[in-house]
Write an enzyme that holds these catalytic residues in place. Structure first.
Site, PDB file in Angstrom:
ATOM      1  N   SER A 247       0.813  -1.219   0.000  1.00 31.21           N
ATOM      2  CA  SER A 247       0.000   0.000   0.000  1.00 31.21           C
ATOM      3  C   SER A 247       0.848   1.271   0.000  1.00 31.21           C
ATOM      4  CB  SER A 247      -0.948   0.005   1.204  1.00 31.21           C
ATOM      5  OG  SER A 247      -0.220  -0.115   2.420  1.00 31.21           O
ATOM      6  N   ASP A 487      -2.462   6.631  11.695  1.00 28.97           N
ATOM      7  CA  ASP A 487      -1.661   6.104  10.595  1.00 28.97           C
ATOM      8  C   ASP A 487      -0.362   6.899  10.504  1.00 28.97           C
ATOM      9  OD1 ASP A 487      -0.506   5.170   8.307  1.00 28.97           O
ATOM     10  OD2 ASP A 487      -2.262   5.452   7.011  1.00 28.97           O
ATOM     11  N   HIS A 490       1.699   5.439   6.272  1.00 26.94           N
ATOM     12  CA  HIS A 490       1.416   5.978   4.949  1.00 26.94           C
ATOM     13  C   HIS A 490       1.648   7.489   4.951  1.00 26.94           C
ATOM     14  CE1 HIS A 490      -0.866   2.154   5.140  1.00 26.94           C
ATOM     15  NE2 HIS A 490      -0.479   2.041   3.888  1.00 26.94           N
TER      16      HIS A 490
END
Length: 518
Positions: A247, A487, A490
């Protein structure tokens, strides 16, 4: 910084008649005095004795010309790297002192260093005792562009693209630099890009500060060009640009889509081949740019090898076939540019523990450490690249591991990064331990037949603790209680992955120019 005068003393004209006038005599003395006036410049010596006293070994100057730039050839002996302020005195002797590195950084925007081997010309150097000269450093200094206007600054950055990739690798490490605040960034507006999925769309999810979008990566010794969407689309016309990985690579792929979108006037001229919308649930995308007959694709592959199942006793359990390439690999074939990565999932509990998880052939290892499994997986990937990729057609890149910035725990145990809205206060020059996965990657690619370029983004991204979604990885829901999960792996878009793509763009442009010269 003023342009430096030549160290060479040009010969004056010979007069055919004797001049007795004292006025003319004084004038000539004054004229010659200007020619041998002390001059001063800064150089990066490599190698050189890194001490607080100027230790030059043997240094000789010879004049050289390179268009409008002044280039000086230096010969010296010693070790390591140090900045020295050299002066040529009126009597021709050299004097100097070691400079503080930051002082040089602020005044010299570009210093390119190459090594060559040459033999001295005793007649030209005027010293009959000189022996063979080696390790000559050619140091090409440019004016500091940071004080110029934006247009001139961009022109200076674009000049460096004219160098071939071989010249760039020999003279400049584009990953050695610092982040500079640049109001002309970001490269696109998040509101104008429909390719950003919810997890990376921090502004849409309520993040109000914008500084994290305005940091530009600046190498110390050269410049990387600002990403030109139109130029990149021209370069990939009729070709396939393919991203393969986890990802985080999807993060970079979405960044590329947003940047390239700026080069297309009609957004309807970009479409997904299967009509898919970008979501976390889908793992394959193939976007066509009609006007350029090219595609920009993404294929999810957490490990680059095959995720499978095997029977252990009476149970079927998930395994990772570290000796077998990912089942989607057939779709990677024929790409003109391949950008791989794997790292993020190797830190999960199952992969780290290695208990009844890693499989080779029919053998499921009862226990295998994650480093060994990672190495075996990369060897499988390398085998596939060497067998199925045509290096005459395809450029292969592998992006190094992207750092996470969890404080006080991991992603599922209360780790956080929300309180940071500025980069960390250090540069890529700080001695940061190299992740073991990066070391294994370097070891594997040196043994490959196919040339693979590593996008070494680990250290430069390690500074950017401010660039993660943190609590802005999902839209706030009215009346709902926040999950508490942040998060810090990312990246927000626009943001850090845009820089990864500028570095990728730099390599692609450099390679194209290298082929054009052949």
């Amino acid at each position: 910084m003023e342009r430096q005068k030549s160290f060479s003393l040009k010969s004056g004209k010979l007069f055919s008649i004797a001049v007795s006038s004292s006025f003319l005599f004084c004038f000539l003395l004054y004229y010659c005095g200007l020619k041998i006036a002390p001059t001063k410049t800064h150089f990066l010596f490599e190698p050189c004795n890194k001490t607080k006293q100027a230790s030059f070994g043997e240094i000789y100057f010879s004049e050289a010309r390179n268009n409008s730039d002044e280039v000086f050839d230096l010969t010296l002996q010693g070790r390591d790297e140090v900045f020295v302020d050299i002066r040529v005195e009126e009597n021709g002797n050299l004097s100097g002192e070691v400079l503080d590195e930051q002082e040089v950084r602020e005044n010299v925007s570009s210093v390119q260093v190459t090594e060559s081997v040459m033999k001295s010309d005793d007649a030209n150097l005027g010293n009959p005792n000189l022996k063979e000269i080696s390790n000559v450093l050619e140091i090409n200094q440019h004016l500091n562009t940071s004080k110029m206007g934006g247009e001139n600054n961009e022109k200076m950055r674009d000049l460096d693209v004219n160098k071939t990739e071989r010249e760039v690798e020999g003279k400049c490490n584009i990953y050695d630099g610092k982040w500079v605040f640049d109001e002309s960034y970001p490269l696109y507006d998040s509101k104008s890009c429909s390719f950003i999925d919810e997890g990376f769309s921090c502004e849409a999810n309520g993040r109000t500060d914008r500084d994290y979008t305005k940091w530009r990566w600046k190498p110390y010794y050269c410049n990387i060009p600002r990403f030109s969407a139109v130029k990149m689309l021209d370069l990939i016309k009729g070709k396939r640009l393919v991203f393969v990985g986890d990802s985080i690579n999807r993060n970079q792929w979405e960044s590329m889509m947003c940047i390239l979108r700026q080069g297309v006037l009609d957004p309807k001229r970009i479409y997904e081949a299967h009509g898919r919308r970008i979501t976390k649930e889908k793992g394959q995308y193939n976007f066509k740019f009609v006007d350029y007959n090219c595609s920009v694709e993404y294929y999810v592959s957490h490990f680059l090898v095959h995720e499978s199942k095997a029977r252990i006793g009476t149970r079927r359990v998930k395994t990772l076939r570290i000796d077998t390439i990912d089942k989607a690999a057939s779709k990677w074939k024929g790409a003109d540019i391949l950008v791989f990565n794997t790292a993020h999932w190797w830190s999960h509990h199952k992969t780290k523990s290695g208990v009844n998880y890693y499989q080779e052939g029919n053998l499921v290892h009862p226990q295998l450490d994650v480093s060994s499994a990672f190495q075996k997986s990369l060897k499988t990937w390398a085998w596939w690249v060497d067998r199925y990729v045509n290096p005459a057609k395809t450029q292969v890149f592998f992006r190094s591991s992207s750092p996470s910035h969890f404080s006080g725990g991991e992603w599922n145990t209360g780790g956080h990064c929300k309180e940071h809205n500025q980069p960390l206060n250090f540069t890529s020059r700080k001695q940061i331990p190299v992740p073991e996965m990066n070391l294994i990657l370097d070891q594997i690619i040196t043994q490959m037949k196919t040339s693979v370029t590593v996008l070494n983004i680990t250290n430069l991204s390690g500074v950017r603790i401010d660039g993660h979604p943190s609590i802005y990885g999902r839209k706030p829901v009215s009346g709902a209680q926040a999950s508490g999960i942040q998060d810090c792996s990312h990246w927000c878009l626009p943001g850090v992955p845009d820089t990864w793509n500028e570095l990728l763009y730099y390599h692609i442009v450099s390679k194209q120019r290298l082929f054009a010269k052949r």
